[in-house]
Design a protein around this motif. Structure first.
Motif, short mmCIF file in Angstrom:
data_model
loop_
_atom_site.label_atom_id
_atom_site.label_comp_id
_atom_site.label_asym_id
_atom_site.label_seq_id
_atom_site.Cartn_x
_atom_site.Cartn_y
_atom_site.Cartn_z
N THR A 73 -34.91 76.05 -41.45
CA THR A 73 -33.64 75.60 -40.87
C THR A 73 -33.85 74.42 -39.93
OG1 THR A 73 -32.66 77.81 -41.04
CG2 THR A 73 -31.67 76.29 -39.46
N ILE A 74 -34.86 74.50 -39.08
CA ILE A 74 -35.12 73.41 -38.13
C ILE A 74 -35.57 72.15 -38.87
CG2 ILE A 74 -36.67 72.67 -36.27
CD1 ILE A 74 -36.51 75.49 -35.14
N THR A 75 -36.38 72.32 -39.92
CA THR A 75 -36.80 71.16 -40.71
C THR A 75 -35.60 70.52 -41.38
OG1 THR A 75 -38.89 72.30 -41.15
CG2 THR A 75 -38.42 70.35 -42.47
N PHE A 76 -34.70 71.34 -41.90
CA PHE A 76 -33.44 70.86 -42.48
C PHE A 76 -32.63 70.10 -41.42
CE2 PHE A 76 -28.94 72.64 -43.19
CZ PHE A 76 -28.50 71.50 -43.86
N GLN A 77 -32.53 70.67 -40.23
CA GLN A 77 -31.79 70.02 -39.15
C GLN A 77 -32.36 68.64 -38.80
OE1 GLN A 77 -32.11 72.88 -35.92
NE2 GLN A 77 -30.00 73.55 -36.22
N ASN A 78 -33.67 68.56 -38.75
CA ASN A 78 -34.33 67.35 -38.26
C ASN A 78 -34.49 66.26 -39.30
OD1 ASN A 78 -34.61 68.53 -35.73
ND2 ASN A 78 -36.67 69.29 -36.14
N HIS A 79 -34.46 66.61 -40.58
CA HIS A 79 -34.84 65.62 -41.59
C HIS A 79 -33.78 65.32 -42.65
CE1 HIS A 79 -39.01 65.30 -40.23
NE2 HIS A 79 -38.96 66.61 -40.00
N PHE A 80 -32.81 66.19 -42.83
CA PHE A 80 -31.83 65.95 -43.89
C PHE A 80 -30.84 64.87 -43.48
CE2 PHE A 80 -27.76 66.89 -46.05
CZ PHE A 80 -28.18 66.69 -47.36
N GLN A 81 -30.70 63.88 -44.33
CA GLN A 81 -29.70 62.84 -44.13
C GLN A 81 -28.74 62.86 -45.32
OE1 GLN A 81 -31.46 59.01 -43.33
NE2 GLN A 81 -32.06 59.60 -41.26
#
Length: 338
Positions: free
Chosen positions: A41-49
């Protein structure tokens, strides 16, 4: 361990944690995650554009996710595939539309090759609460569309238990005494992606403020009139059905292809497994899909407790859910003891 992993471990160590239903859950931004799910979830938050053309299907677990994926895929790709050639006939909806936090960004991975090569409009799914979506989306830096589908808590809880039973995750919790422990955790909000009511209210309020970006749907409304709901989804996505398509009966064709009866009898959905956050039987994603089936699984006291939770949590925002139960109560939770 690289720097990002070290930072995540430090964050996880500091979060408030509790054990529930066999999981060690951490509270992050007001919601409960286990360690692996939180990392994705945090990786999704930080990297998804997000792209302006992206479509994100947001749901709570066991609230009609598979159905929404099939419908949206068919609506968006109706000009690309004839119904008799639809990929849904041989591919699970979960393979056609990946989850962001549990497929795309699982364990901190960065799926740039897939994201860059996927054709537009890209369609993704998530169980992540609105409040936990990437700031890129929350700050309206992209005009992507979000469709949110939810379900009354009694049927959601019942469906979760069946799903757990079919995949053998926590069989000990399906014993009569332990059923009440499950209910206590669920009704207290301590469940993955929970509290469920806070997630539902988050998307409800966001859709009220920005109805052009977020379409709020209820499983019960889809069951009541799937044809109108399908037209509504197409309209929201900017690809309404033409007069010619209506005359040709395309709406009805899509609804028939994506019906529970149709999907659950396709070989791709009766055999094999799909990896989401874990490996699950394809057949476990399909059951009755009825409104009010909780009456065959929950005792009157258990149902009353969840109804009180719904009344308490949704009263202020004005949300109501259909929880009809037209059948008589069966022997207490016999379904889980077969």
């Amino acid at each position: 361990m690289d720097k990002k992993d070290e930072e995540f471990e430090e964050l996880f160590r500091k979060l408030h944690k509790e054990k529930a239903l066999g999981y060690l859950l951490a509270n992050y931004q007001g919601f409960w995650f286990d360690k692996q799910l939180l990392k994705g979830t945090i990786t999704f938050q930080n990297h998804f554009q997000a792209n302006d053309t992206d479509i994100i299907l947001a749901t709570l677990p066991k609230s009609g996710t598979t159905w929404l994926k099939a419908l949206t895929f068919s609506i968006v790709n109706r000009g690309k595939y004839q119904m008799e050639e639809s990929p849904l006939l041989h591919t699970s909806p979960h393979q056609l539309i990946p989850f962001l936090e549990t497929n795309m960004y699982k364990s901190g991975e960065l799926p740039n090759d897939y994201l860059n090569s996927a054709s537009c409009p890209r369609i993704f799914a998530t169980h992540v609460p609105y409040q936990c979506l990437p700031s890129f989306i929350l700050d309206d830096l992209a005009n992507c569309r979000i469709i949110y589908l939810c379900r009354n808590l009694l049927d959601s809880f019942t469906s979760l238990l069946h799903f757990a039973k079919q995949n053998g995750f926590v069989p000990r919790f399906l014993e009569p005494v332990a059923m009440h422990r499950c209910l206590k955790s669920f009704s207290g909000g301590k469940v993955l992606y929970g509290p469920y009511w806070d997630q539902i209210i988050g998307y409800w309020e966001a859709s009220s403020k920005n109805p052009q970006k977020i379409l709020f749907l209820k499983f019960e409304d889809l069951k009541r009139d799937i044809n109108s709901s399908t037209r509504n989804i197409a309209e929201f996505l900017g690809c309404p059905f033409s007069a010619e398509e209506e005359k040709a009966g395309l709406v009805e064709e899509i609804c028939k292809l994506c019906s529970l009866e149709s999907l659950m009898n396709m070989e791709c959905n009766t055999k094999g497994e799909t990896e989401i956050r874990f490996v699950a039987k394809n057949s476990s994603f399909f059951r009755k899909g009825e409104v009010g089936d909780w009456v065959n699984c929950l005792t009157p006291s258990m149902a009353e407790k969840l109804q009180k939770v719904m009344e308490e949590k949704f009263h202020e925002c004005g949300l109501t859910f259909e929880i009809q139960a037209t059948q008589f109560y069966q022997a207490n939770i016999i379904i889980f003891l077969e």
